[in-house]
Design an enzyme around this catalytic site. Sequence first.
Site, short mmCIF file in Angstrom:
data_model
loop_
_atom_site.label_atom_id
_atom_site.label_comp_id
_atom_site.label_asym_id
_atom_site.label_seq_id
_atom_site.Cartn_x
_atom_site.Cartn_y
_atom_site.Cartn_z
N HIS A 85 40.35 32.20 45.92
CA HIS A 85 39.64 31.23 45.11
C HIS A 85 40.54 30.66 44.12
O HIS A 85 40.70 29.82 43.44
CB HIS A 85 38.60 31.64 44.30
N ASP A 222 38.48 37.56 49.73
CA ASP A 222 38.91 36.70 48.94
C ASP A 222 40.48 36.84 48.69
O ASP A 222 40.88 37.43 47.75
CB ASP A 222 38.30 36.97 47.55
N SER A 660 41.72 37.64 38.24
CA SER A 660 41.61 37.23 39.70
C SER A 660 42.98 37.21 40.50
O SER A 660 44.01 36.76 40.05
CB SER A 660 40.96 36.04 39.72
#
Lengths: 725, 725
Positions: A85, A222, A660
């Site tokens: 992402h 991810d 992240s």
Amino acid sequence: MKKIVSVSALAIAGMGLSLPGLANEGMWQPHQLPQLEKTLKAMGLKVPPKKMSTLTSFPMNAIISLGGCTASFVSPKGLAVTNHHCAYGSIQYNSSAEKNLLADGFLAKDFSQELPASPGSRVYVTESLENVSDKIMSGLSVELSGSERYQAIETKEKDMVAACEQDDSYRCEIYSFHGGLEYYLIKQLAIRDVRLVYAPAASVGKFGGDTDNWMWPRHTGDWSFYRAYVNKDGKPADFSKDNVPYEPKSHLKVSAKGVKDGDFIMAAGYPGRTNRYRTSAEVVNNFTWSYPTAKRYREEYIDTIKSVAPAGSDERIKYASTIASLANYAKNYGSMINSYNKGDMLARKKTLEAELQLWIDAKPERKNQYGEAISKLHELVKRYEENQEHDLLYAYIRRTNLLPAAQKLLRLAHEKQKLDAEREPGYQERDMTRFTQGMERIDRRFDAKVDSAVLEHFLEQYAAFDDAERVPAMDKTFGLDEGFNAADVAATLKNMHSTTGLGDKKTRLEWMGKSVADFESSNDPFIKLAVALYDYEMAKEAKSKTLAGELQQARPAYMAAIIAYNTSLGKPIYADANSSLRVTYGKVKGYQPQDGLTATPFTTLEGLAAKVVKGDEEFDAPDALIKAIKDKNYGSYKQKWLGSVPVNYLGTLDITGGNSGSPALNDKAELVGLLFDGVYESIIGDWDYDDNLNRSIQVDSRFMLWVMDKVDGAQNLIDEMDVVR
Amino acid sequence: MKKIVSVSALAIAGMGLSLPGLANEGMWQPHQLPQLEKTLKAMGLKVPPKKMSTLTSFPMNAIISLGGCTASFVSPKGLAVTNHHCAYGSIQYNSSAEKNLLADGFLAKDFSQELPASPGSRVYVTESLENVSDKIMSGLSVELSGSERYQAIETKEKDMVAACEQDDSYRCEIYSFHGGLEYYLIKQLAIRDVRLVYAPAASVGKFGGDTDNWMWPRHTGDWSFYRAYVNKDGKPADFSKDNVPYEPKSHLKVSAKGVKDGDFIMAAGYPGRTNRYRTSAEVVNNFTWSYPTAKRYREEYIDTIKSVAPAGSDERIKYASTIASLANYAKNYGSMINSYNKGDMLARKKTLEAELQLWIDAKPERKNQYGEAISKLHELVKRYEENQEHDLLYAYIRRTNLLPAAQKLLRLAHEKQKLDAEREPGYQERDMTRFTQGMERIDRRFDAKVDSAVLEHFLEQYAAFDDAERVPAMDKTFGLDEGFNAADVAATLKNMHSTTGLGDKKTRLEWMGKSVADFESSNDPFIKLAVALYDYEMAKEAKSKTLAGELQQARPAYMAAIIAYNTSLGKPIYADANSSLRVTYGKVKGYQPQDGLTATPFTTLEGLAAKVVKGDEEFDAPDALIKAIKDKNYGSYKQKWLGSVPVNYLGTLDITGGNSGSPALNDKAELVGLLFDGVYESIIGDWDYDDNLNRSIQVDSRFMLWVMDKVDGAQNLIDEMDVVR
């Protein structure tokens, strides 16, 4: 992970009271790690904490920022791994109808096949960190007014940043800690030739979609790989065929052994923003007013879009990401409100505040030093909250498209009259790439009918405010003086949209070069409204800066009291997150999301297969992956104790948005996964870390390697990395 | 528990292939228990299975039916315990604006305060069970046509029932087992003076509402107490002040010790309907056509109601329970479709069918006896499915209000021309109480605008069918010959509703006394439509009875093959549920609803408190209960190993709708809770028992006693029961 980075009503940097004594809580600055040596060793860390406190040696110099996300070097040739992402924009940028990299994934089989990342992509390597608190503070008399103080600090910051950025290889930034008690100048090598190396199919990288976002159980792959390139002299340079891979001073080894339940893990990354030290009054206000109101506004915003743009319409498609983002945060706020109502954060805060007060009152010198800190802060917070009803609604009015575009363009014209160094941050030359992109992006997310309907919806609520909270220019434009007349407002908006040029990208970009006089003589209705609102906006900004300046004095004073109190108890204090490099440590561990339900720490390939719904946008998966699971083609990645290959796992790491892509590291600082989300019950973690509920979600390094090996055929990358087997 | 009892397309009694070898699967007839002695003893049962096989001794004679729910005697004075949702109608019946027993709960402090249950309430005590297979089968030549066979069986059944019911103290019923391989005449004492003794507040008894229905974790106090009364001679009688408590031959002791993880439990009760022995072809048809289509119809039905009756309107309130029920089963079907798509039921069924075929083919005498069974059944099933698209849509058209009311009234007029014994079941004198109640109830759930909109919605889809699937009388009434014209149909419906008298309760009840001629000369548009449709409906019914008659021959033949095959493997076979008394056994046990998530077997008072949302209709709880939890006023009910009082627990019992209220019994047949639901993942249990996912939910006897003791002050009932401490 899509955590809150900022909401206007909530955006002032954090201060308050937290629970530093609890295990696993804390986003520590690397230089603090030696203070935690005993705990870290007891928990299992084998790397000396002192070694980890230096930014310029392993492992810290392998941890990099992408601006908003974290990544890490995993080869001596500048190969960097981050979340899917986080690389999403670059994958999308290289996709076309014929070659849909998002859907199909992408793998460069050698360096020559690597693709340029999306424009503006950067890899930031932190090279130095300087405590500039004294430089900022010196000469800041307590006599200064709030606005003078704010301006003085901003000027010093801009000067230091400009000096540091003389060498255009670097991006420099001043970070304030503890609400302004400390300031650091952070200097980062800014590599601007970044290339996409490998991304699994979105049906791996985004498996579970928005439905699974913030949720456990989770089965998301991810991750994506970038490579940093520099010129032949080793300096950052624009994209060129002649550039060569950047050679980082160190890189992480990747563990194929991974972790199991109870193992020590840690993560280094760039967490964005937390509010752990807010006062109990701020907590009450946020959880009983700000979040519930913002949640309602978001839900109304979505309902309004849906009522004008029916499912399947072109307009609806344009607003899909807007709706997703509005819904995402409505869900986020809902979780926080729930957690707040169920939990005892407020009671604990009040207890800690009372204890702090007792400690201060116990000695005259403490009373002298900190006595007024709390009352002063309370007073400022109260002042801040005075206009919040107006401010929040006004902020949602400004979340529409053309009005804020006009306002930003006008502001740019005003700022351009100043020397670059004196301009408002966001309007300096260094900001123009991002500014232009923002103006271009509007096209993909804008429809006049929807924009009008949303504006009309919020104007109706605005019209119900008292006169004192109204803006005359707004009232005049929409004829609200005599109350809200839906038909009139709709007609006005329709007329504005049919005559404005701002719906056109080229026109918007042209306005970037125009003068204030051009704006003031324009007949474009949105430009006219922006001009009419300008003085009001500037006055509002000045007022807000004055308050910010006062808070820049009051929060540090309050924070100093908290630190002194905790120091007296032998407890180190970490600062609220501020996008600077931090380390968090903990364990692989499940949790009890509800009475009668236990979240076990690992998910498996079989669990992924069980979730697959062919043809579903969120839960489809590549055929090759499904087949490999069906065939139990697990190779050495299968874990006996699990009977499968682990996919995602839970940990107690203390994280927030910005983390992240952070590498999850084992006791030897080997990469054992990537952090990519937190569970639903830990969304309130931005305010309060609860040992029982705060859980980070990591994608397992064994799953990454298994997909690379058995599904995507990325043997070249496995060979390039140091894989520990 | 709100499991499927019947849906027209799915209502034929079950047959097919199942997995009798798996532990915990099976709804056993009491007389089968001695066959399971070894297993039951190994699992921990201490009561001799032989003792449990007799209906007229402990514990079986303590297990009673309420018609649709199960209950059990828990005192020598006729005190009976069942679910709150089974006594709901009686609590509602005794509630008024001034005295809201639903909201506040109710406790009779002595016999004189007990309140009459809702009209029609019965306690059925099973006194005998006679295998009448031979009587039914004798003289049933294989030469009979389907309809002759159907009629012959119905006539014999009605005769036997009438003879048995000569004594009006009894209700008699013929139950067919294995699709008609065996028939039993079951004779039940029908006690008709039933009184409400105690019900906790709905915020205990229905805690979690529809949101938690079928869900784990669960915290529902789903119990209520009735008492059975008879006249001074000990015979069933209508309500009278002179009646006395019924004295059952035995009653259950109530355990305050309860169970823990892994303990043996069993339940006796009256499960309604399962489909465990359907063929693979029937499974495919149901899960890929019937359930998905019915789910879509239900969702459309809800959307249509909502579009006409906006939230908050009077009409919406009238349709609240209709919407809840439609949504409930849409959720139910959704779960089953999910489970089917994820699981391997179909593959297992096909394997078992292939094994059965091999076994039959292996010996000539088996081929001779069973050879045609499978092909014949397949052929009939195919015939059954031929008209299903028409039938299911037509069934939803008939779920509206006034059309089916008119049709039932007309049918009654026709049936009344016959002798009572010859009438269609449902139209005999013994059915008239229920019939009248049905006609009265329409008022509370009907609005002309909504009724029209739903009819219009489904008529539009009906109009798209081929001519062969259309009903001329319907086409004519709504002018559908030339296609569907929304405006015309709406105008017709509006006109029908404005001129019909059937919207009025009194008028409907008057029609119950009228003749066929009255109907045929009526100008009431719904009556006229019913008259016009009558011949078509009767022809359809005759066709369906013919098929049913053929199935009454084919299913038993098929089932005989399955039983013979399993007997050859030494496996006992249980019959599909048919509302007769069954026993199921298993263990207290959690499960893994998803990869990464474990449902632990017990919930706690703290978990209940954490779910409470004050003012929320579904999740509020009484202040006294919340306070008792806050004060940890747990008394002797607290379990050390849990650190709290257990609220609900999971078990592996094999259950379905109708089991609601069944006592969960420990190894000594003491009551350790009440069964009240199954988990979401086990909704497909009506078709397939999966050891890993089928879980029943019980309310814990310790929670019941704790609420009675510490919250509701029901000491009188605790004293009346035999509580084992």
